[in-house]
Design a protein around this motif. Structure first.
Motif, PDB file in Angstrom:
ATOM      1  N   LEU A   1       0.826  -1.207   0.000  1.00  0.00           N
ATOM      2  CA  LEU A   1       0.000   0.000   0.000  1.00  0.00           C
ATOM      3  C   LEU A   1       0.861   1.257   0.000  1.00  0.00           C
ATOM      4  O   LEU A   1       0.570   2.229  -0.718  1.00  0.00           O
ATOM      5  N   ASN A   2       1.939   1.233   0.767  1.00  0.00           N
ATOM      6  CA  ASN A   2       2.844   2.384   0.815  1.00  0.00           C
ATOM      7  C   ASN A   2       3.502   2.618  -0.553  1.00  0.00           C
ATOM      8  O   ASN A   2       3.617   3.759  -1.016  1.00  0.00           O
ATOM      9  N   ASN A   3       3.903   1.525  -1.215  1.00  0.00           N
ATOM     10  CA  ASN A   3       4.500   1.651  -2.547  1.00  0.00           C
ATOM     11  C   ASN A   3       3.504   2.221  -3.555  1.00  0.00           C
ATOM     12  O   ASN A   3       3.845   3.088  -4.367  1.00  0.00           O
ATOM     13  N   HIS A   4       2.268   1.734  -3.493  1.00  0.00           N
ATOM     14  CA  HIS A   4       1.232   2.243  -4.389  1.00  0.00           C
ATOM     15  C   HIS A   4       1.019   3.737  -4.173  1.00  0.00           C
ATOM     16  O   HIS A   4       0.885   4.507  -5.134  1.00  0.00           O
ATOM     17  N   THR A   5       0.951   4.122  -2.892  1.00  0.00           N
ATOM     18  CA  THR A   5       0.720   5.538  -2.568  1.00  0.00           C
ATOM     19  C   THR A   5       1.869   6.415  -3.077  1.00  0.00           C
ATOM     20  O   THR A   5       1.636   7.487  -3.659  1.00  0.00           O
ATOM     21  N   GLN A   6       3.099   5.961  -2.870  1.00  0.00           N
ATOM     22  CA  GLN A   6       4.258   6.745  -3.322  1.00  0.00           C
ATOM     23  C   GLN A   6       4.298   6.846  -4.855  1.00  0.00           C
ATOM     24  O   GLN A   6       4.595   7.905  -5.401  1.00  0.00           O
ATOM     25  N   LEU A   7       3.979   5.742  -5.525  1.00  0.00           N
ATOM     26  CA  LEU A   7       3.961   5.767  -6.990  1.00  0.00           C
ATOM     27  C   LEU A   7       2.889   6.713  -7.509  1.00  0.00           C
ATOM     28  O   LEU A   7       3.082   7.413  -8.508  1.00  0.00           O
ATOM     29  N   SER A   8       1.740   6.748  -6.812  1.00  0.00           N
ATOM     30  CA  SER A   8       0.664   7.655  -7.213  1.00  0.00           C
ATOM     31  C   SER A   8       1.102   9.113  -7.038  1.00  0.00           C
ATOM     32  O   SER A   8       0.824   9.971  -7.883  1.00  0.00           O
ATOM     33  N   GLN A   9       1.797   9.373  -5.914  1.00  0.00           N
ATOM     34  CA  GLN A   9       2.282  10.736  -5.674  1.00  0.00           C
ATOM     35  C   GLN A   9       3.320  11.144  -6.722  1.00  0.00           C
ATOM     36  O   GLN A   9       3.331  12.291  -7.197  1.00  0.00           O
ATOM     37  N   ILE A  10       4.182  10.200  -7.097  1.00  0.00           N
ATOM     38  CA  ILE A  10       5.190  10.490  -8.130  1.00  0.00           C
ATOM     39  C   ILE A  10       4.517  10.795  -9.458  1.00  0.00           C
ATOM     40  O   ILE A  10       4.906  11.735 -10.175  1.00  0.00           O
ATOM     41  N   ALA A  11       3.490  10.011  -9.793  1.00  0.00           N
ATOM     42  CA  ALA A  11       2.773  10.228 -11.047  1.00  0.00           C
ATOM     43  C   ALA A  11       2.118  11.603 -11.070  1.00  0.00           C
ATOM     44  O   ALA A  11       2.188  12.330 -12.074  1.00  0.00           O
ATOM     45  N   ASP A  12       1.473  11.963  -9.944  1.00  0.00           N
ATOM     46  CA  ASP A  12       0.833  13.276  -9.870  1.00  0.00           C
ATOM     47  C   ASP A  12       1.867  14.399  -9.984  1.00  0.00           C
ATOM     48  O   ASP A  12       1.614  15.437 -10.612  1.00  0.00           O
ATOM     49  N   SER A  13       3.034  14.176  -9.362  1.00  0.00           N
ATOM     50  CA  SER A  13       4.088  15.190  -9.416  1.00  0.00           C
ATOM     51  C   SER A  13       4.603  15.373 -10.854  1.00  0.00           C
ATOM     52  O   SER A  13       4.792  16.498 -11.322  1.00  0.00           O
ATOM     53  N   LYS A  14       4.786  14.246 -11.571  1.00  0.00           N
ATOM     54  CA  LYS A  14       5.239  14.329 -12.966  1.00  0.00           C
ATOM     55  C   LYS A  14       4.209  15.045 -13.837  1.00  0.00           C
ATOM     56  O   LYS A  14       4.544  15.849 -14.721  1.00  0.00           O
ATOM     57  N   ALA A  15       2.915  14.730 -13.593  1.00  0.00           N
ATOM     58  CA  ALA A  15       1.862  15.379 -14.366  1.00  0.00           C
ATOM     59  C   ALA A  15       1.849  16.885 -14.110  1.00  0.00           C
ATOM     60  O   ALA A  15       1.661  17.692 -15.045  1.00  0.00           O
ATOM     61  N   ASN A  16       2.065  17.265 -12.829  1.00  0.00           N
ATOM     62  CA  ASN A  16       2.094  18.694 -12.493  1.00  0.00           C
ATOM     63  C   ASN A  16       3.273  19.403 -13.176  1.00  0.00           C
ATOM     64  O   ASN A  16       3.160  20.563 -13.600  1.00  0.00           O
ATOM     65  N   ILE A  17       4.410  18.702 -13.275  1.00  0.00           N
ATOM     66  CA  ILE A  17       5.575  19.293 -13.948  1.00  0.00           C
ATOM     67  C   ILE A  17       5.257  19.576 -15.420  1.00  0.00           C
ATOM     68  O   ILE A  17       5.543  20.662 -15.955  1.00  0.00           O
ATOM     69  N   LEU A  18       4.647  18.569 -16.069  1.00  0.00           N
ATOM     70  CA  LEU A  18       4.290  18.747 -17.476  1.00  0.00           C
ATOM     71  C   LEU A  18       3.265  19.850 -17.666  1.00  0.00           C
ATOM     72  O   LEU A  18       3.338  20.641 -18.623  1.00  0.00           O
ATOM     73  N   LEU A  19       2.285  19.912 -16.765  1.00  0.00           N
ATOM     74  CA  LEU A  19       1.285  20.990 -16.836  1.00  0.00           C
ATOM     75  C   LEU A  19       1.949  22.352 -16.721  1.00  0.00           C
ATOM     76  O   LEU A  19       1.647  23.289 -17.480  1.00  0.00           O
ATOM     77  N   SER A  20       2.869  22.466 -15.746  1.00  0.00           N
ATOM     78  CA  SER A  20       3.533  23.759 -15.518  1.00  0.00           C
ATOM     79  C   SER A  20       4.399  24.164 -16.705  1.00  0.00           C
ATOM     80  O   SER A  20       4.354  25.323 -17.173  1.00  0.00           O
ATOM     81  N   VAL A  21       5.207  23.215 -17.224  1.00  0.00           N
ATOM     82  CA  VAL A  21       6.110  23.521 -18.333  1.00  0.00           C
ATOM     83  C   VAL A  21       5.332  23.945 -19.570  1.00  0.00           C
ATOM     84  O   VAL A  21       5.643  24.958 -20.228  1.00  0.00           O
ATOM     85  N   ASN A  22       4.296  23.182 -19.898  1.00  0.00           N
ATOM     86  CA  ASN A  22       3.520  23.508 -21.099  1.00  0.00           C
ATOM     87  C   ASN A  22       2.700  24.784 -20.919  1.00  0.00           C
ATOM     88  O   ASN A  22       2.470  25.529 -21.874  1.00  0.00           O
ATOM     89  N   ALA A  23       2.243  25.017 -19.698  1.00  0.00           N
ATOM     90  CA  ALA A  23       1.538  26.272 -19.441  1.00  0.00           C
ATOM     91  C   ALA A  23       2.466  27.464 -19.624  1.00  0.00           C
ATOM     92  O   ALA A  23       2.071  28.517 -20.160  1.00  0.00           O
ATOM     93  N   ILE A  24       3.737  27.303 -19.180  1.00  0.00           N
ATOM     94  CA  ILE A  24       4.729  28.366 -19.363  1.00  0.00           C
ATOM     95  C   ILE A  24       5.000  28.601 -20.853  1.00  0.00           C
ATOM     96  O   ILE A  24       5.090  29.744 -21.327  1.00  0.00           O
TER      97      ILE A  24
END
Length: 395
Positions: free
Chosen positions: A229-252
C-alpha cells in the motif's frame, strides 16, 4: 397443632398466587424442607411444645417476604406473619419468638439462642444433602433472573466452596452429629469439581489462544499489505508530481507564446514563424490535456446495499464506494466485514488491485504525455529551424 395446617395452607396459597416463577430456589419446596428439618432437630433436641410451635411457625413464614421482593425479605416475612396471626388464636409470646427466629435467618445474623441455632441449621440443611449441587444450581438460576448476577461454572463452584468453608457452620448438636460429615462430602465434591473445571478452563483457554493466534493475521501478511500500500501511494504521488511538472512547463510555453510570439506574427517579416508557433502550441495543448487526464479522479456511485455486503461484492476500503452512505450503515457494513476474515482480506486485496489499475492508467497517460512533449519539442525546433532557413533563403 392445628395452626400448622393453617400456616401451611396459607403459605402454599400465597406462593402459588403471588410468588414469581423466577424464584427457583426460594419457593414452597425450599420452605417445606426447612420445616421438615426444623421438626427433626426440635424432636432430637427435646424442645418444649411452645418453642417448637414458634420454631415451626417461623420456618413456614421465613421466606414469605419474597412475594414482595428479595431485598430485606426477612422483615417483610415478619409483616406477613403478623397479618396472618391477627385472625388466629396464637400466644403473643410464641409470635414474638417466631418473629425473632425469622429475623435471624438473615445470612449475616448471629444466632444467640438454641432456637435460633435450630432455625439457622434448618435453613441450611441442604448443605448436607445428596442433591446439594443441583439445589445450588436453582439458586444460581434465580440470581441470574432476579438480580442479573451471572457466574461461570468455575466461579459458582468456588463461591459455593467459600460459603461452606468460611461463612457457614452448624450450631445444634443434631446438625453437627448428623449433617457435618455429609456437608464435608459436599465440600470434597466441590473441590473435585473445581479441579475438573480448572483443567477444562485451561484447555479452553489454550484452544481460545490457539484460535486467536490462527485468526490473527501473521506479521508477514500485515507487512506485505503495509509495504504494498505504501508503494502504491508513493507511486501515485510520483505520477501526480510528474503530471504537475508537465502541466507547468507547457503552461509556461503557452504563456510565453501568447505574450511574446503571437503578437508579432501579424508582421509580414514574421510570417515564417506562424507554422512553427502553431505546431508548438498544438503539442503543448495536447500535453496539457493528457496530463490532466492522468490526474483526473474517477467518481463512483458512493453507495452500496446490504445485499452487496452480504454477497461480499463491495469494497468498503475505497471511499468512492461509501461516501454517500449514512454513518450507521457504514459502521454496520465494516463490522460485518471484520467478522469475516476472508471478506476482509479479499477487500484489502481488491483495494491493492484497483489501486494498481489506477496507477497503470496514470503512468500510461503520463508516458503518452511525455512522448507527445518530446516529439512536440523536436518537431517545433525543426519547424523553427526550417522556417528560419526558408526566410533567409527568400530574403
Amino acid at each position: 397443632m392445628a395452626i400448622y395446617q393453617k400456616a401451611e395452607e396459607f403459605v402454599y396459597t400465597l406462593f402459588k398466587d403471588k410468588l414469581s416463577a423466577a424464584y427457583t430456589y426460594h419457593n414452597f419446596n425450599h420452605t417445606l424442607k426447612v420445616v421438615e428439618a426444623a421438626r427433626a432437630i426440635a424432636a432430637a433436641e427435646n424442645i418444649n411444645t411452645s418453642d417448637t410451635d414458634a420454631l415451626i411457625l417461623a420456618a413456614w413464614f421465613h421466606d414469605t417476604g419474597y412475594v414482595i421482593g428479595c431485598e430485606k425479605h426477612e422483615e417483610k416475612s415478619v409483616g406477613i406473619l403478623q397479618d396472618f396471626v391477627k385472625n388466629e388464636s396464637i400466644s403473643p409470646e410464641i409470635v414474638a419468638v417466631a418473629e425473632d427466629l425469622i429475623r435471624v435467618t438473615e445470612i449475616t445474623a448471629v444466632p444467640k439462642s438454641e432456637l435460633q441455632n435450630i432455625i439457622r441449621d434448618a435453613d441450611s440443611a441442604h448443605f448436607a444433602g445428596k442433591n446439594y449441587l443441583s439445589i445450588s444450581e436453582t439458586l444460581r438460576q434465580e440470581w441470574a433472573t432476579i438480580s442479573d448476577r451471572h457466574y461461570t461454572d468455575l466461579e459458582w463452584a468456588k463461591g459455593n466452596l467459600k460459603m461452606l468453608l468460611e461463612h457457614h457452620r452448624y450450631f445444634s448438636d443434631f446438625a453437627k452429629n448428623n449433617w457435618q460429615k455429609k456437608k464435608e462430602k459436599n465440600i470434597m465434591r466441590l473441590q473435585e469439581k473445581i479441579i475438573e473445571l480448572t483443567k477444562l478452563s485451561k484447555k479452553e483457554a489454550k484452544k481460545s489462544a490457539k484460535k486467536d493466534k490462527e485468526d490473527k493475521p501473521e506479521r508477514g501478511i500485515e507487512t506485505m499489505f503495509k509495504v504494498t500500500l505504501n508503494n502504491h501511494t508513493q507511486l501515485s504521488q510520483i505520477a501526480d508530481s510528474k503530471a504537475n511538472i508537465l502541466l507547468s512547463v507547457n503552461a509556461i510555453i503557452i504563456s510565453i507564446a501568447l505574450s511574446s510570439i503571437i503578437p508579432k506574427l501579424d508582421s509580414p517579416n514574421n510570417a515564417h514563424l506562424v507554422t512553427p508557433t502553431f505546431i508548438m502550441m498544438m503539442f503543448s495543448v495536447v500535453c496539457i490535456i493528457f496530463a490532466i487526464l492522468s490526474t483526473r479522479p474517477k467518481v463512483t456511485s458512493g453507495a452500496f446495499t446490504r445485499k452487496e455486503v452480504g454477497d461480499k461484492k463491495i469494497n468498503l476500503l475505497f471511499f468512492g464506494n461509501f461516501y454517500k452512505m449514512p454513518l450507521d450503515e457504514y459502521q454496520w457494513a465494516m463490522n460485518e466485514m471484520m467478522k469475516d476474515k476472508e471478506y476482509l482480506y479479499n477487500s484489502m486485496i481488491k483495494d491493492l488491485y484497483f489501486l494498481g489499475l489506477v496507477l497503470h492508467r496514470k503512468y500510461k497517460l503520463l508516458r503518452i504525455t511525455y512522448n507527445i512533449f518530446m516529439v512536440g519539442i523536436i518537431v517545433s525546433v525543426i519547424a523553427f529551424v526550417i522556417a528560419f532557413k526558408m526566410n533567409v533563403t527568400n530574403s
